[in-house]
Design a protein around this motif. Structure first.
Motif, PDB file in Angstrom:
ATOM      1  N   THR A  15       0.852  -1.219   0.016  1.00 49.40           N
ATOM      2  CA  THR A  15       0.004  -0.056  -0.021  1.00 49.40           C
ATOM      3  C   THR A  15       1.003   1.299   0.014  1.00 49.40           C
ATOM      4  O   THR A  15       1.719   1.524   0.682  1.00 49.40           O
ATOM      5  CB  THR A  15      -0.993   0.081   1.333  1.00 49.40           C
ATOM      6  N   VAL A  16       0.504   2.183  -0.827  1.00 48.56           N
ATOM      7  CA  VAL A  16       1.447   3.410  -1.061  1.00 48.56           C
ATOM      8  C   VAL A  16       0.496   4.569  -0.934  1.00 48.56           C
ATOM      9  O   VAL A  16      -0.747   4.352  -1.150  1.00 48.56           O
ATOM     10  CB  VAL A  16       2.392   3.421  -2.163  1.00 48.56           C
ATOM     11  N   SER A  17       1.000   5.892  -0.438  1.00 47.64           N
ATOM     12  CA  SER A  17       0.197   6.931  -0.423  1.00 47.64           C
ATOM     13  C   SER A  17       0.251   7.545  -1.569  1.00 47.64           C
ATOM     14  O   SER A  17       1.383   7.847  -1.677  1.00 47.64           O
ATOM     15  CB  SER A  17       0.367   7.694   0.804  1.00 47.64           C
ATOM     16  N   THR A  18      -0.750   8.021  -2.229  1.00 51.51           N
ATOM     17  CA  THR A  18      -0.555   8.854  -3.487  1.00 51.51           C
ATOM     18  C   THR A  18      -1.459  10.121  -3.157  1.00 51.51           C
ATOM     19  O   THR A  18      -1.806  10.438  -1.972  1.00 51.51           O
ATOM     20  CB  THR A  18      -1.089   8.179  -4.446  1.00 51.51           C
ATOM     21  N   SER A  22      -4.366   6.700  -0.043  1.00 46.98           N
ATOM     22  CA  SER A  22      -3.665   5.346  -0.231  1.00 46.98           C
ATOM     23  C   SER A  22      -4.439   4.397  -1.132  1.00 46.98           C
ATOM     24  O   SER A  22      -5.399   4.093  -1.352  1.00 46.98           O
ATOM     25  CB  SER A  22      -3.567   4.694   1.235  1.00 46.98           C
ATOM     26  N   ARG A  23      -3.293   3.987  -2.134  1.00 46.10           N
ATOM     27  CA  ARG A  23      -3.738   2.814  -2.922  1.00 46.10           C
ATOM     28  C   ARG A  23      -2.726   1.633  -2.808  1.00 46.10           C
ATOM     29  O   ARG A  23      -1.488   1.722  -2.620  1.00 46.10           O
ATOM     30  CB  ARG A  23      -3.687   3.416  -4.520  1.00 46.10           C
ATOM     31  N   ASP A  24      -3.306   0.419  -3.401  1.00 47.76           N
ATOM     32  CA  ASP A  24      -2.653  -0.847  -3.571  1.00 47.76           C
ATOM     33  C   ASP A  24      -1.703  -0.885  -4.849  1.00 47.76           C
ATOM     34  O   ASP A  24      -2.205  -0.420  -5.682  1.00 47.76           O
ATOM     35  CB  ASP A  24      -3.438  -1.981  -3.381  1.00 47.76           C
TER      36      ASP A  24
END
Length: 893
Positions: A15-18, A22-24
């Motif tokens: 999971t990363v924050s954009t 946050s998106r997988d």
DNA sequence: CCTCTGCCCAGAGGA
């Protein structure tokens, strides 16, 4: 733009924050261009990261509409809002499989071997669907209902249903549809199309939509649904069709579900405006969902693992299949969300089930690979592989009485060869089987006239322009194999399983009767069959009177009051056995099979499914002998029947599950065949399906077997090589007359008129040709000359047969001889014979085609001849292999 | 590098 190729590596999703929260994301390395290009990295975003969890190195993955950016000299790809990620796009999944998988993964698995049963809701559902199609094609409702119900006569009778009640039931559902169609929904821009076959090369999904209206899918459901929204699995089904329609240039925004029983309630209960039609909007999220569901299913099938039910969110307590599910889990010791009941079967049974399950699924994958060639191969390649007929000129189209269409076309290409034959199901299209206007059609005529043009007639639901035909590779039979194995292992009697698994030797009663007084082995065969308490095995080498013995066996059993199922691998063998029964004065049998499969002479014995239910069912139930191919034995109709004894001819050519389908219907069984002739044909080279049950049992229980040792077909000189090589020298001519027969015994033949090279009963000719691919032109010409030589010496055309290993060579020879000479492949010649047989071996230099590896094929070819056999081939090639060298020495001696 | 036969095709419903 799309990326398609094998997966090289997969990273765990993270999971990363954009900017948007946050998106997988999961990174996948793959080789685009179907593996031809260097590896690239693709980021699978959002819910596609889930799909990444199913990816394994070696799988093929397809990413549509990716974004592309250069990063430190490296090209990186990522999914976009328009992207789909597809696992193993060549694995074709049926829309109904996805629907079932979404409902419950385990239900999808169970339906592979419990699906095809006869039940009233299913028969009724089919009837309503057929009437719906008829209505869209403009047919009158009353006529349609009456006709369709009449067609289903036998099935309804077996279900003990009354015709009038069924007509009323179907009519009330159909009227709901008709009223809805008339309620102003039919405007001028309402474009309807019924029963649309859709095949997606991008998504690996195929299916048949009930109807399409204004570009959107319409699905018919015979049940009721009074909720505001359609059922989820119904939406999934319609969404699948929307996805496939999208590939054909349409982008439907809504789907329609027609719940016919809603309107029935409406009328009888006066509940007001309860419409049968429920519309729903097709969101991109739903479209992506069905692709992800398909991916999960395919990932499960990739390694032949068995779904547990945990893959989906179904609640087992509500499930109709819960009992079956628990029994299967318990008996096969499978993990299951529903739990398990009963004790596990012995390990031998479970291993057997597993082995054949995997073999059947491997076969399915091979069929899917064949399927993918519909679009991975060019039109020319498909034509060269004999799998398509191209550039047809459409002729007239006419609507048939039932509203479907008869389409005609002509083909001027006089060199066109194809596997497509009359009676087969094909993909008929206006140019391309997956990209054009395509219909699943049935070939009713395929005839080449003397001027070389071919007349083509097919039956289809819609009047398309008939420009191309493609072989339709159907995996229809695979579930039949699985059902037979399931029924045998999970439902079979203990005694039968003990026999099949080698725990109990077959036993026999006694009899004083003599059945056949001039052939001890044949008499022994009938005796074994009649006294068998489990099974009997009759081994019949070429020409040993198998069919005669088989008919005697049927009669002997019937005289004892036994009910007999008579089966075989091919329709031809079933009909031959019945002809023999007729010759022996026995006519009390019923033939099951399609109009096309059954020979003209047996049509009068064929059971018509159409008619009064009670009367049709009684005809089937009361017949002392029922005959049909092994494939039909697994059909829902025959599964309703029970027999004392099943007799299966050509058992050496049947896979074990196919044989099980027949013998599952009876207490005892008799297998007739020859494992030294052609084995079962399967696509997968190392398949467990290649060994027939006949062969397995004859090795295991030699005491339950008898070999017919006297042959009535071949001259001594001809039979010698086969007898020595395949039958330990035990095969002998039945009489001096058989042994010493000569071509000159034919009234029109003059032996002196034959060239000296052909005067021996077995001759060898080396035409000194060169093989190119599977064709040898020089050899084909020489074969034609040899045919002429026999003809000039007075041999009638129908006494001559030509055999070649490849269809291409068969075509090459066919062009050079008169049309009344039979020219065919070995496989198609099995079971028949000719006074003169000419075999063209084609190969030159070496024998490197695998077709030469199976010696049994040679056994079949050589043993078709009665009085003269002429081998035509390259001496050097044949001498390169010890087996063929021995054959040559025999031919030249 | 290759042969072949069967199945109408796929789907028809229940809660």
């Amino acid at each position: 733009m799309e990326l398609r190729g094998p997966v090289v590596a997969v990273e765990e999703p993270r999971t990363v924050s954009t900017r948007n929260g946050s998106r997988d994301v999961a990174e996948v390395t793959m080789r685009p261009g179907r593996g031809e290009e260097p590896p690239v990295t693709v980021s699978l975003w959002g819910s596609w990261a889930e799909t990444a969890e199913s990816l394994v190195t070696g799988m093929t993955v397809l990413v549509t509409e990716p974004s592309q950016e250069e990063f430190r000299g490296e090209t990186r790809y990522a999914t976009t809002a328009e992207s789909y990620v597809v696992i193993e796009p060549e694995f074709m999944v049926n829309v109904t499989d996805i629907r079932e998988w979404v409902q419950c993964s385990r239900q999808y698995y169970l339906s592979k071997f419990t699906g095809a049963s006869l039940s009233y809701p299913l028969v009724k559902g089919s009837l309503v669907h057929e009437v719906f199609g008829d209505l869209l094609r403009g047919r009158d409702l009353e006529t349609s209902v009456e006709e369709r119900v009449a067609d289903a006569g036998l099935k309804l009778g077996l279900l003990d249903r009354d015709r009038t009640a069924v007509v009323e039931d179907v009519r009330s559902n159909a009227q709901a549809i008709e009223r809805w169609l008339q309620q102003g929904t039919l405007t001028e821009d309402d474009e309807w199309r019924s029963e649309l076959t859709l095949i997606s090369e991008t998504f690996g999904i195929k299916g048949r939509a009930d109807a399409v209206r204004r570009g959107g899918p319409v699905e018919l459901k015979t049940g009721k649904n009074t909720d505001a929204e359609p059922r989820f699995k119904d939406k999934v089904q319609a969404t699948c069709y929307a996805l496939l329609l999208g590939e054909h240039g349409q982008t439907p925004e809504t789907g329609t579900l027609l719940y016919t029983k809603n309107a029935v309630l409406d009328r009888t209960e006066e509940t007001g405006d309860l419409s049968p039609a429920k519309e729903f909007s097709i969101s991109s999220g739903l479209l992506q969902f069905v692709v992800r569901a398909r991916n999960e299913l395919v990932a499960m099938e990739f390694d032949s693992s068995v779904p547990t039910g945990y893959e989906s969110n179904a609640i087992c307590e509500y499930c109709f299949e819960q009992d079956t599910c628990m029994v299967v889990s318990g008996r096969l010791d499978q993990e299951s969300k529903a739990g398990a009941v009963g004790t596990a079967l012995p390990a031998a049974e479970r291993e057997y089930f597993d082995r054949l399950y995997r073999a059947a699924e491997a076969e399915r994958r091979e069929i899917h690979r064949e399927y993918a060639k519909l679009w991975t191969q060019s039109a020319a390649e498909r034509a060269a592989d004999d799998k398509a007929l191209l550039d047809l000129q459409p002729q007239e189209r006419s609507q048939r009485a039932n509203g479907t269409w008869e389409l005609r076309a002509e083909n001027d290409d006089t060199t066109a060869v194809s596997k497509i034959r009359e009676g087969e199901t094909v993909l008929a299209s206006d140019g391309h089987p997956t990209r054009g206007d395509t219909e699943l059609a049935r070939v009713v005529r395929l005839r080449t006239s003397t001027d070389g043009t071919t007349e083509i007639v097919v039956h289809a639901d819609e009047p398309i322009e008939l420009r191309r035909l493609d072989v339709y590779p159907s995996d229809y039979g695979i579930n039949g194999l699985l059902t037979a194995v399931h029924d045998s292992v999970l439902k079979g009697a203990q005694r039968r399983r003990d026999l099949l698994f080698g725990r109990r030797d077959p036993t026999f009663g006694e009899t004083d009767a003599t059945f056949i007084d001039n052939n001890a082995a044949q008499n022994r065969a009938v005796e074994l069959a009649v006294t068998a308490e489990d099974c009997a095995l009759i081994h019949g080498p070429p020409g040993t009177g198998k069919t005669y013995t088989l008919a005697q066996t049927v009669r002997a059993l019937c005289e004892r009051g036994e009910r007999v199922l008579l089966s075989a691998f091919t329709n031809r063998a079933v009909d031959n056995a019945l002809e023999q029964l007729r010759e022996q004065g026995f006519t009390d049998f019923v033939r099951i099979g399609t109009e096309h499969g059954v020979s003209d002479s047996m049509q009068d014995a064929r059971l018509d499914y159409r008619g009064d239910p009670e009367e049709r069912a009684a005809t089937l139930r009361n017949a002392p002998v029922v005959a049909g191919t092994a494939a039909t034995c697994g059909s829902p109709v025959l599964k309703e029947c029970a027999f004392d004894v099943a007799i299966v001819d050509e058992a050496g050519q049947l896979t074990e599950p196919d044989t099980l389908a027949a013998i599952n219907l009876a207490d005892r069984f008799v297998l007739v065949g020859d494992h030294e002739q052609l084995p079962p044909v399967v696509r997968d080279d190392d398949s467990a399906l290649q060994t027939s049950l006949f062969e397995r049992l004859i090795d295991r229980y030699p005491d339950a077997a008898v070999t017919l040792d006297k042959q009535y077909r071949m001259a001594q000189r001809i039979q010698y090589f086969s007898s020595q090589t395949f039958y330990d020298g035990q095969l002998r001519p039945a009489s001096p007359a058989v042994a010493g027969q000569q071509l000159s015994e034919l009234p029109t033949v003059s032996h002196e008129a034959l060239p000296s090279a052909l005067q021996d009963a077995v001759a060898f000719v080396d035409p000194d040709g060169t093989a190119t691919g599977n064709v040898n032109r020089t050899e084909a010409e020489r074969v034609a000359e040899i045919v002429d030589a026999y003809r000039s010496a007075g041999v009638p055309a129908d006494d001559i047969g030509v055999i070649a290993p490849f269809r291409a060579q068969v075509a090459e020879i066919t062009r050079r001889v008169s049309p009344d000479i039979t020219v065919d492949t070995v496989d198609r010649f099995q079971g028949s014979d000719r006074s003169v047989i000419i075999v063209s071996f084609v190969a030159t230099g070496t024998l490197d085609s695998p077709i030469f590896e199976d010696r049994r094929r040679v056994n079949v070819a050589l043993t078709r001849a009665k009085k003269a056999l002429c081998l035509v081939g390259d001496e050097r090639a044949l001498r390169s292999d010890p087996f063929y060298e021995r054959m040559l020495e025999w031919a030249q001696s």
